[in-house]
Scaffold this active site. Sequence first.
Site, mmCIF file in Angstrom:
data_model
loop_
_atom_site.group_PDB
_atom_site.id
_atom_site.type_symbol
_atom_site.label_atom_id
_atom_site.label_comp_id
_atom_site.label_asym_id
_atom_site.label_seq_id
_atom_site.Cartn_x
_atom_site.Cartn_y
_atom_site.Cartn_z
ATOM 1 N N HIS A 1 0.853 -1.191 0.000
ATOM 2 C CA HIS A 1 0.000 0.000 0.000
ATOM 3 C C HIS A 1 0.890 1.242 0.000
ATOM 4 C CE1 HIS A 1 -3.882 -1.938 1.785
ATOM 5 N NE2 HIS A 1 -3.288 -2.725 0.905
ATOM 6 N N GLU B 1 0.947 3.846 1.838
ATOM 7 C CA GLU B 1 1.436 4.255 3.160
ATOM 8 C C GLU B 1 2.606 3.391 3.619
ATOM 9 O OE1 GLU B 1 -3.190 4.481 3.512
ATOM 10 O OE2 GLU B 1 -1.721 3.437 2.276
ATOM 11 N N CYS C 1 -6.249 2.037 5.891
ATOM 12 C CA CYS C 1 -6.895 0.769 6.249
ATOM 13 C C CYS C 1 -6.328 0.283 7.594
ATOM 14 C CB CYS C 1 -6.622 -0.259 5.153
ATOM 15 S SG CYS C 1 -4.902 -0.825 5.110
ATOM 16 N N CYS D 1 -2.418 -0.143 7.422
ATOM 17 C CA CYS D 1 -1.687 1.117 7.291
ATOM 18 C C CYS D 1 -1.862 2.011 8.518
ATOM 19 C CB CYS D 1 -2.108 1.825 6.014
ATOM 20 S SG CYS D 1 -1.682 0.878 4.531
#
Length: 164
Positions: free
Chosen positions: A66, A68, A96, A99
């Site tokens: 992801h 992040e 999420c 993250c």
Amino acid sequence: MECPLKKRFPSQLRKDDAFFMAHAYNEAIDAYEEDEIPIGAVIVHEKQIIASAHNRVAILKDPTAHAEILAITQAAQKIGDWRLNETKLYVTKEPCPMCSGAAIMSRIGEVIYGFSDPKMGCLGGAISLLEIPEINHRPAIKTDILKDECHHIIRLFFEIKRKN
């Protein structure tokens, strides 16, 4: 796939939240063009971008890739420490669970995101990990920076995916 929202934001003289979120948004455009879910992130230390990334889950075949997570890894390498206390994470969508946890575990000082995610957001959208009484770090949170632009690119991405 070329992003029809080729609206890259121009540089600003002031390095404020909108300036840094615009950089995260530009990362989201890059993700869109790579057929990844268009989420972008940048990490700022002392008003300088030290890390920037966008989702690369499909390309890397890695569920943890992801924006992040990739940006946090870059920032830790740049600073030379896993503690990112004096940094700010700018991300186009509320993080999420994974993250959000990474932002807490890396001690990021502040998380600024474009729009809330009522389904999977874990810094206030669906749930807030910050409400766990036992956690020993709580980053400051700021929301709704370039909210409409950040939300629109994801909405458009999934509308096109559903049509195809």
